[in-house]
Scaffold this active site. Structure first.
Site, PDB file in Angstrom:
ATOM      1  CB  SER A 209      -0.740  -0.130   1.244  1.00 59.86           C
ATOM      2  OG  SER A 209      -0.337  -0.239   2.478  1.00 59.86           O
ATOM      3  CG  HIS A 264      -1.068   4.181   3.830  1.00 67.48           C
ATOM      4  ND1 HIS A 264      -2.350   4.033   4.533  1.00 67.48           N
ATOM      5  CD2 HIS A 264      -0.604   3.060   3.603  1.00 67.48           C
ATOM      6  CE1 HIS A 264      -2.497   2.717   4.432  1.00 67.48           C
ATOM      7  NE2 HIS A 264      -1.593   2.298   3.902  1.00 67.48           N
TER       8      HIS A 264
END
Length: 286
Positions: A209, A264
């Site tokens: 991610s 992230h």
């Protein structure tokens, strides 16, 4: 059909024609007395098509971009690549899937070889301990650990979501900007996302991610410099909102668990930096 413009017969309009097809503009190019004639099915498309044609004929950079877009795997105005269009992205997804299976979704001893540092070999509860563990890990030559957390996933939903997003965005970067640029983007966003996550919370994390956020940040900012990628603008807004939610207790309250928020953030910043450093250019593919 409406007759729009007559052009010299030696003007190569193949790329422009493919681009019009991808925009859903019904048209036809015919030959007439050694010249070419552009026809449109709908008169309301005349002004924007003529404006685009003028740019196509006058500027080489626009012509290169349109020609490249015309060769892109787009069907019905949608990005639809095959494995041959982005083999590097596909390879990364396959490796992640295989390692998810081999490590039992991060539950086997093998997963300890993929974490940023070995959580059983070094204490990591404090920031100073994490720095010391990292220094000893790198000194022992285990440099691969800076990247391998990308390939650790802890549920099939986790890896499926990351794989879908990476394929959708990453395949466009590999196609339009080239494999070398995508690999550079992958490495930089991996290093930044994994390192930031490790320094804040320790080695117990994993997933692609951070890279996905990096690719999204790259696509969004680089798109401002030369339009070539296809993704809804709302995707960036959703990603930002989701990142902010990750810094709240809400994901744990609803049973998702703690998110790798720093990964992230680090990945997204890395993608923005790479968009600034790597000027959009024509890809070179074998």
């Amino acid at each position: 059909m409406f007759r729009i413009k007559q052009l010299a017969g030696d003007m190569d309009l193949a790329g422009f024609s493919r681009w019009l097809d991808q925009q859903g503009v019904q048209h036809r190019i015919t030959e007439e007395g050694g010249d070419q004639v552009l026809w449109l099915a709908q008169a309301e498309h005349t002004d924007p098509v003529l404006a685009a044609l003028e740019q196509y004929m006058a500027r080489e950079d626009v012509r290169d971009a349109v020609d490249e877009a015309g060769r892109a795997p787009v069907t019905g105005g949608r990005w639809q690549p095959s494995p041959g269009h982005a083999p590097v992205v596909l390879g990364i997804i396959i490796i992640a899937g295989l390692l998810a299976w081999v490590t039992g979704l991060g539950s086997s001893e093998l997963a300890l070889w993929l974490t940023y540092t070995d959580p059983q070999a070094f204490p990591w509860q404090s920031f100073v301990q994490r720095l010391d563990a990292l220094a000893q890990t790198l000194a022992s030559g285990q440099v691969w650990r800076l990247i391998t957390p990308d390939f650790l996933h802890f549920s099939w939903m986790h890896i499926i979501f990351n794989a879908v997003m990476l394929w959708f965005l990453g395949s466009q970067v590999e196609w339009f900007d080239g494999r070398g640029r995508f690999l550079a983007l992958f490495v930089v966003t991996s290093l930044l996302s994994n390192t930031l996550q490790y320094l804040v919370s320790g080695p117990l994390f994993g997933g692609l991610s951070g890279v996905v956020y990096g690719v999204l940040g790259y696509c969004w900012l680089s798109q401002q410099r030369r339009a070539r990628f296809q993704f809804p603008p709302a995707l960036v807004v959703f990603a930002m909102v989701w990142m902010l939610i990750g810094f709240t207790p809400l994901p744990e309250w609803i049973g998702i668990g703690r998110m790798a928020n720093e990964a992230h953030l680090g990945g997204f910043i890395g993608g923005l930096l790479m968009a600034l450093v790597m000027a959009p250019g024509r890809p070179v593919r074998a």
